[in-house]
Enzyme design. Structure first.
Site, PDB file in Angstrom:
ATOM      1  N   HIS A   1      53.102  51.755  27.226  1.00 59.75           N
ATOM      2  CA  HIS A   1      52.191  50.819  28.299  1.00 59.75           C
ATOM      3  C   HIS A   1      50.951  51.152  28.489  1.00 59.75           C
ATOM      4  CE1 HIS A   1      52.770  53.708  31.236  1.00 59.75           C
ATOM      5  NE2 HIS A   1      51.761  52.925  31.927  1.00 59.75           N
TER       6      HIS A   1
HETATM    7  C1  UD1 Z   1      50.433  49.588  35.624  1.00 59.93           C
HETATM    8  C2  UD1 Z   1      49.369  50.770  36.254  1.00 59.93           C
HETATM    9  C3  UD1 Z   1      49.210  51.999  35.264  1.00 59.93           C
HETATM   10  C4  UD1 Z   1      50.302  52.781  35.147  1.00 59.93           C
HETATM   11  C5  UD1 Z   1      51.684  51.290  35.371  1.00 59.93           C
HETATM   12  C6  UD1 Z   1      53.406  51.626  35.437  1.00 59.93           C
HETATM   13  C7  UD1 Z   1      47.105  50.073  36.564  1.00 59.93           C
HETATM   14  C8  UD1 Z   1      45.300  49.413  36.071  1.00 59.93           C
HETATM   15  N1  UD1 Z   1      48.227  50.521  35.445  1.00 59.93           N
HETATM   16  O1  UD1 Z   1      50.254  49.380  33.829  1.00 59.93           O
HETATM   17  O2  UD1 Z   1      48.910  52.670  35.111  1.00 59.93           O
HETATM   18  O3  UD1 Z   1      51.093  53.491  34.440  1.00 59.93           O
HETATM   19  O4  UD1 Z   1      51.425  49.869  35.856  1.00 59.93           O
HETATM   20  O5  UD1 Z   1      54.887  50.712  34.796  1.00 59.93           O
HETATM   21  O6  UD1 Z   1      47.757  49.348  37.848  1.00 59.93           O
HETATM   22  N2  UD1 Z   1      54.182  42.884  33.356  1.00 59.93           N
HETATM   23  C9  UD1 Z   1      55.172  41.565  33.502  1.00 59.93           C
HETATM   24  N3  UD1 Z   1      56.134  41.908  34.766  1.00 59.93           N
HETATM   25  C10 UD1 Z   1      56.531  42.295  35.459  1.00 59.93           C
HETATM   26  C11 UD1 Z   1      54.462  43.576  35.508  1.00 59.93           C
HETATM   27  C12 UD1 Z   1      54.106  43.265  34.517  1.00 59.93           C
HETATM   28  O7  UD1 Z   1      55.441  40.896  32.633  1.00 59.93           O
HETATM   29  O8  UD1 Z   1      56.975  43.120  36.338  1.00 59.93           O
HETATM   30  C13 UD1 Z   1      53.078  42.575  32.395  1.00 59.93           C
HETATM   31  C14 UD1 Z   1      52.674  41.448  32.523  1.00 59.93           C
HETATM   32  O9  UD1 Z   1      52.118  40.433  30.924  1.00 59.93           O
HETATM   33  C15 UD1 Z   1      51.495  41.806  32.900  1.00 59.93           C
HETATM   34  C16 UD1 Z   1      50.894  42.809  32.153  1.00 59.93           C
HETATM   35  O10 UD1 Z   1      52.765  43.206  31.569  1.00 59.93           O
HETATM   36  O11 UD1 Z   1      50.014  41.357  32.269  1.00 59.93           O
HETATM   37  C17 UD1 Z   1      50.551  44.471  33.113  1.00 59.93           C
HETATM   38  O12 UD1 Z   1      50.569  44.388  34.146  1.00 59.93           O
HETATM   39  P1  UD1 Z   1      50.561  45.730  35.116  1.00 59.93           P
HETATM   40  O13 UD1 Z   1      50.624  45.361  36.289  1.00 59.93           O
HETATM   41  O14 UD1 Z   1      48.766  44.714  35.301  1.00 59.93           O
HETATM   42  O15 UD1 Z   1      49.857  46.829  34.358  1.00 59.93           O
HETATM   43  P2  UD1 Z   1      50.432  48.882  33.759  1.00 59.93           P
HETATM   44  O16 UD1 Z   1      51.027  48.014  32.191  1.00 59.93           O
HETATM   45  O17 UD1 Z   1      52.465  47.894  34.424  1.00 59.93           O
END
Ligand code: UD1
Length: 354
Positions: free
Chosen positions: A203
């Site tokens: 991820h």
């Molecule tokens: C975040 C943290 C990472 C951590 C991870 C745990 C940052 C920079 N990164 O990464 O350090 O290891 O969480 O899982 O804070 N999305 C969904 N549904 C959700 C959440 C996310 O669809 O409930 C998708 C969205 O398209 C989003 C992408 O995942 O743009 C990334 O989500 P984001 O919260 O920005 O970062 P993570 O990759 O989850």
């Protein structure tokens, strides 16, 4: 005493699930959920399984660019802190929610407690590295899981308020491991109850946002020719589609699932042959459950797991990943790297004494 705790992403719910219960025996805690993770299987299910109190504030910020996401959180957390006037703000780890919570507190001169302080990859391309460095430099109480983390802080001139307390995730594993094996039906659901399998997770932005890295990892999973269970983070699914790599998922050995609950993940990990991951949390959870790990990154914040022989750094190189997988050995030595499972009590006692 009143503490405002900021959480937003999966691993933070797990850590708060344990620490909040201990803290709440002694102090008033106001729980702020930024909404960084918002899907019910990325958020709600953790609150349910870990019997956590409902957040006092749910900001529902959701996804966005780093600046926008962090900025929106900052503005909303500031309003809450002005209203609640806590004695401390407590943040976990290194996500954008961590940075937003600590910046909001620092600007209001509210002392910050950082749980999981001092970790470094020394790779400033990672958003997490920026978040953790800034948070550490703003914090008053810094709770480090390992001696390496204490030394990293000392190298940056941070010594006051630093405490080595072990890893809060170890408390959680000790608490939930048996329950996971009793309650989870994931092996039956995936029809792998009597099958050896590998657990894989991907991820991190450094892998998902670079199609050639994603491709190399997926090709390695392909070529292993062993059953691989891959719980798919929504970011990874999106990036695989955008990079036109979906064909690499169509493989008879590959079992893809939605993001899994904490108990299902623990149960899967505990019975796996080995794990392949770019997650920081899963590298340690693997060690805690004595499962060998291949890390799909170029460096790790947990070098002691590598030195102990339980973790191999393979990056996103197909051949190196396959080499690590084919030459896996179970080390005999198993040093206690992450404390004694009493991290929550130690943190709570130190906060109360301050
Ligand atoms: C975040 C943290 C990472 C951590 C991870 C745990 C940052 C920079 N990164 O990464 O350090 O290891 O969480 O899982 O804070 N999305 C969904 N549904 C959700 C959440 C996310 O669809 O409930 C998708 C969205 O398209 C989003 C992408 O995942 O743009 C990334 O989500 P984001 O919260 O920005 O970062 P993570 O990759 O989850």
């Amino acid at each position: 005493m009143k503490i405002a705790t900021v959480v937003g992403a999966r691993p933070q719910f797990i850590k708060a699930g344990i620490l909040s219960k201990t803290l709440r025996k002694h102090i008033k805690e106001v729980l702020i959920h930024t909404g960084q993770h918002y899907d019910s299987n990325m958020s709600e299910v953790f609150f349910q399984q870990l019997s956590m109190a409902e957040p006092d504030y749910s900001l529902k910020i959701g996804s966005g660019s780093h600046g926008k996401q962090t900025g929106q959180m900052l503005a909303e957390i500031e309003d809450i802190l002005l209203r609640e006037k806590p004695n401390y703000v407590l943040v976990y780890g290194d996500t954008n929610s961590t940075l937003a919570g600590s910046l909001a507190a620092a600007k209001l001169h509210i002392p910050i407690i950082h749980v999981e302080a001092g970790l470094r990859s020394y790779n400033r391309q990672m958003p997490e590295e920026i978040n953790r460095v800034l948070t550490d430099h703003l914090s008053t109480l810094l709770f480090c899981p390992t001696e390496t983390a204490v030394n990293n802080l000392a190298n940056e001139g941070i010594q006051a308020g630093v405490h080595q307390v072990g890893d809060i995730m170890y408390d959680s594993i000790l608490h939930y491991h048996r329950l996971a094996l009793q309650r989870s039906t994931i092996h039956k659901q995936l029809d792998i109850a009597s099958k050896p399998y590998i657990l894989a997770t991907i991820h991190r932005a450094e892998n998902t946002d670079h199609p050639f890295r994603l491709q190399a990892i997926l090709e390695a999973l392909h070529q292993l020719e062993q059953t691989v269970v891959l719980p798919m983070h929504p970011r990874t699914r999106k990036c695989i589609q955008e990079a036109s790599l979906v064909h690499l998922l169509k493989h008879k050995h590959l079992i893809i699932t939605e993001p899994l609950s904490y108990l299902d993940m623990l149960a899967l990990l505990a019975k796996s042959r080995f794990v392949m991951t770019d997650s920081g949390g899963i590298q340690r959870e693997a060690y805690m459950l004595r499962i060998p790990c291949i890390t799909l990154r170029d460096e790790t914040e947990w070098p002691e797991t590598v030195q102990a022989g339980w973790n191999q750094i393979a990056g996103a190189h197909r051949e190196r990943i396959l080499h690590c997988a084919h030459n896996l050995q179970l080390p005999e030595a198993y040093p206690a790297l992450f404390g004694d499972g009493q991290t929550a009590a130690k943190i709570s006692n130190i906060i109360l004494a301050n």
